[in-house]
Scaffold this motif. Structure first.
Motif, PDB file in Angstrom:
ATOM      1  N   PHE A 187       0.834  -1.204   0.000  1.00  0.00           N
ATOM      2  CA  PHE A 187       0.000   0.000   0.000  1.00  0.00           C
ATOM      3  C   PHE A 187       0.869   1.255   0.000  1.00  0.00           C
ATOM      4  O   PHE A 187       0.642   2.183  -0.779  1.00  0.00           O
ATOM      5  CB  PHE A 187      -0.936   0.009   1.221  1.00  0.00           C
ATOM      6  N   ILE A 188       1.869   1.290   0.871  1.00  0.00           N
ATOM      7  CA  ILE A 188       2.746   2.460   0.973  1.00  0.00           C
ATOM      8  C   ILE A 188       3.467   2.705  -0.352  1.00  0.00           C
ATOM      9  O   ILE A 188       3.524   3.847  -0.832  1.00  0.00           O
ATOM     10  CB  ILE A 188       3.747   2.287   2.136  1.00  0.00           C
ATOM     11  N   ARG A 189       3.999   1.643  -0.955  1.00  0.00           N
ATOM     12  CA  ARG A 189       4.687   1.791  -2.245  1.00  0.00           C
ATOM     13  C   ARG A 189       3.749   2.330  -3.319  1.00  0.00           C
ATOM     14  O   ARG A 189       4.110   3.225  -4.082  1.00  0.00           O
ATOM     15  CB  ARG A 189       5.277   0.447  -2.699  1.00  0.00           C
ATOM     16  N   ARG A 190       2.532   1.768  -3.378  1.00  0.00           N
ATOM     17  CA  ARG A 190       1.573   2.225  -4.393  1.00  0.00           C
ATOM     18  C   ARG A 190       1.206   3.693  -4.179  1.00  0.00           C
ATOM     19  O   ARG A 190       1.082   4.460  -5.121  1.00  0.00           O
ATOM     20  CB  ARG A 190       0.299   1.379  -4.368  1.00  0.00           C
ATOM     21  N   LEU A 191       1.035   4.076  -2.927  1.00  0.00           N
ATOM     22  CA  LEU A 191       0.691   5.460  -2.639  1.00  0.00           C
ATOM     23  C   LEU A 191       1.846   6.383  -3.020  1.00  0.00           C
ATOM     24  O   LEU A 191       1.635   7.439  -3.623  1.00  0.00           O
ATOM     25  CB  LEU A 191       0.320   5.624  -1.172  1.00  0.00           C
ATOM     26  N   GLU A 192       3.066   5.983  -2.689  1.00  0.00           N
ATOM     27  CA  GLU A 192       4.231   6.787  -3.054  1.00  0.00           C
ATOM     28  C   GLU A 192       4.356   6.910  -4.570  1.00  0.00           C
ATOM     29  O   GLU A 192       4.675   7.987  -5.082  1.00  0.00           O
ATOM     30  CB  GLU A 192       5.507   6.178  -2.471  1.00  0.00           C
ATOM     31  N   GLN A 193       4.103   5.820  -5.291  1.00  0.00           N
ATOM     32  CA  GLN A 193       4.150   5.864  -6.756  1.00  0.00           C
ATOM     33  C   GLN A 193       3.084   6.812  -7.298  1.00  0.00           C
ATOM     34  O   GLN A 193       3.347   7.581  -8.229  1.00  0.00           O
ATOM     35  CB  GLN A 193       3.951   4.466  -7.342  1.00  0.00           C
ATOM     36  N   HIS A 194       1.907   6.753  -6.728  1.00  0.00           N
ATOM     37  CA  HIS A 194       0.815   7.625  -7.154  1.00  0.00           C
ATOM     38  C   HIS A 194       1.193   9.090  -6.959  1.00  0.00           C
ATOM     39  O   HIS A 194       0.978   9.931  -7.840  1.00  0.00           O
ATOM     40  CB  HIS A 194      -0.463   7.292  -6.395  1.00  0.00           C
TER      41      HIS A 194
END
Length: 92
Positions: A39-46
């Motif tokens: 989740f954290i990685r996806r949010l950072e990518q977003h």
């Protein structure tokens, strides 16, 4: 009209957080860490892909990211203490 749920969609990202939170509550700490870190990685990518400055991030997303980091930390602590508790119980 049909809405597709895809790995890049906000709903997908949200489900990673929710599932990680549920796994934490169930005591499945190693699995919780995996989903919360995703989740954290996806949010950072977003955030990186949006052309907005970091200080304009959605306040709800910031709060959720902080909660995810907190649960990851708690999960690491709980996972580390499980073998100690089992060892102490076995010594009785």
């Amino acid at each position: 009209m049909r809405s597709a749920l895809a790995p890049r969609s906000p709903e997908w990202r949200e489900s990673l957080f929710e599932y990680g939170s549920v796994l934490f509550e169930l005591g499945k700490y190693d699995e919780a860490i995996l989903y919360l870190e995703r989740f954290i990685r996806r949010l950072e990518q977003h955030v990186a892909q949006s052309n907005r400055p970091r200080h304009t991030e959605d306040p709800a997303a910031v709060t959720q990211k902080r909660s995810a980091y907190y649960l990851v930390g708690r999960s690491h602590g709980a996972a580390a203490s499980e073998p100690i508790a089992a060892h102490e119980y076995a010594r009785r």
